[in-house]
Design an enzyme around this catalytic site. Structure first.
Site, mmCIF file in Angstrom:
data_model
loop_
_atom_site.group_PDB
_atom_site.id
_atom_site.type_symbol
_atom_site.label_atom_id
_atom_site.label_comp_id
_atom_site.label_asym_id
_atom_site.label_seq_id
_atom_site.Cartn_x
_atom_site.Cartn_y
_atom_site.Cartn_z
ATOM 1 N N LYS A 129 0.838 -1.213 0.000
ATOM 2 C CA LYS A 129 0.000 0.000 0.000
ATOM 3 C C LYS A 129 0.866 1.253 0.000
ATOM 4 O O LYS A 129 0.362 2.353 0.197
ATOM 5 C CB LYS A 129 -0.898 0.022 1.245
ATOM 6 C CG LYS A 129 -1.811 -1.175 1.390
ATOM 7 C CD LYS A 129 -2.578 -1.060 2.716
ATOM 8 C CE LYS A 129 -3.114 -2.391 3.179
ATOM 9 N NZ LYS A 129 -3.506 -2.368 4.604
ATOM 10 N N ARG A 153 17.092 -8.143 4.204
ATOM 11 C CA ARG A 153 17.699 -8.230 2.858
ATOM 12 C C ARG A 153 17.043 -7.178 1.990
ATOM 13 O O ARG A 153 15.806 -7.068 1.953
ATOM 14 C CB ARG A 153 17.524 -9.617 2.254
ATOM 15 C CG ARG A 153 17.984 -9.676 0.792
ATOM 16 C CD ARG A 153 18.028 -11.062 0.225
ATOM 17 N NE ARG A 153 19.160 -11.808 0.753
ATOM 18 C CZ ARG A 153 19.568 -12.983 0.278
ATOM 19 N NH1 ARG A 153 18.923 -13.537 -0.731
ATOM 20 N NH2 ARG A 153 20.600 -13.619 0.807
HETATM 21 N N1 CP Z 1 23.765 -17.614 -0.609
HETATM 22 C C1 CP Z 1 22.588 -16.981 -0.456
HETATM 23 O O1 CP Z 1 22.511 -15.817 -0.052
HETATM 24 O O2 CP Z 1 21.515 -17.743 -0.812
HETATM 25 P P1 CP Z 1 19.994 -17.238 -0.747
HETATM 26 O O3 CP Z 1 19.831 -16.143 -1.760
HETATM 27 O O4 CP Z 1 19.157 -18.446 -1.059
HETATM 28 O O5 CP Z 1 19.740 -16.716 0.641
#
Ligand code: CP
Length: 300
Positions: free
Chosen positions: A81, A103
């Site tokens: 959103k 991440r």
């Molecule tokens: N090596 C690694 O970062 O794998 P993933 O992207 O599956 O987390």
């Protein structure tokens, strides 16, 4: 002070060595003895890019230490959103998360977030810059194999320019006394080559090194580069023939996911000298050390 784990480049060598010692301790500890370590802590996994290994091994590491885990589902969240990353993380902080494992595609995202959040941030892969938990598990795997890192020679092959895994190793290996060599097409070399790393000839380097690290080819980023999977394999892949050039005790590494038959021959993935699945196993121990350090502020 909040202990963010965002870049190995920012950590003193003594802290990195301490995290490696702690990874070793966890690899040798019976599981029931550890389950009080982070009891009542809650770790939030917040992944804005796909992941198999990093997300599940952070979850496994947290559970091994007695913590609970929230796997935040970005695709079904209010991010859709328009909620900002900062507001999303502040929300998780407000509801009681004790650490935020993030991440993200932005190389510099942690520099922006760190001054604003009091909850420990853990880098689970940032853009093309650093993947410090992967590097810690790679270093642990090398130490497990060779007992010491100083003086060991690693060759990184292939798509180095787009690799945060290579980014962390190129910054950290030399600080620990390792020699880091690079081989691959000019277009996939980092610019500039980081200090204390050097580019060389693949066939000349293979007989010299203790470890070869292959990398996933990020073809989606190879704009304007005429190098498909077959030609990459022919020119830069770790083929069965090239592996025969390596020393008898030299190991094969790859952070995965793997393009079998592209950067590495299918037959080499589970070759006796491959440590690819050992790397994945070691990822749990390294991430246990990272979570303990971030949340409890101690290593032995
Ligand atoms: N090596 C690694 O970062 O794998 P993933 O992207 O599956 O987390």
């Amino acid at each position: 002070m909040t202990k963010h784990f965002t870049a190995l480049a920012d950590l003193p060598v003594a802290t990195i060595l301490s995290l490696l010692n702690r990874s070793l301790f966890f690899s040798q500890s019976p599981l029931p003895s550890l389950c009080e370590t982070l009891k009542h802590k809650v770790i939030a996994n917040v992944f804005f890019e796909p992941s198999t290994r990093t997300r599940t091994s952070f979850e496994m590491a947290a559970k091994r230490l007695g913590a609970e885990v929230i796997n935040f589902d970005v695709s079904n969240s209010s991010v859709k959103k328009g909620e900002t990353l900062y507001d999303t993380l502040r929300t998780l902080e407000s509801i009681g998360a004790d650490a935020l494992v993030l991440r993200h595609s932005d190389d510099r995202i942690f520099e922006t977030l760190m001054p604003k959040l009091n909850t420990p941030l853990v880098n689970a892969g940032a853009g093309k810059h650093e993947h410090p938990s992967q590097c810690l598990l790679d270093l642990f795997t090398l130490q497990q194999e060779f007992k010491t890192l100083a003086g060991k020679h690693i060759l990184i092959i292939g798509d180095i320019r787009h690799s945060r895994v290579a980014g962390s190793m190129m910054l950290t290996g030399p600080r620990l006394g390792m020699k880091v060599s690079l081989a691959g097409p000019e277009e996939l070399m980092p610019k500039p080559i980081p200090p204390h790393c050097e580019r060389g000839n693949l066939e000349e380097l293979l007989p010299q090194v203790d470890a070869v690290m292959c990398l996933r080819n990020q073809f989606e980023r190879h704009i304007g580069l005429d190098l498909g999977p077959e030609s990459f394999n022919r020119e830069w892949g770790l083929t069965v023939e090239r592996q025969k050039l390596m020393k008898k005790n030299a190991i094969i590494m790859h952070p995965a996911p793997i393009n079998r038959g592209v950067e590495i021959a299918d037959e080499l993935v589970e070759h006796p000298n491959s440590r690819i699945f050992a790397q994945m196993k070691n990822g749990v121990f390294a991430r246990m050390a990272i979570l303990e350090w971030s949340l409890k502020g101690e290593t032995l």
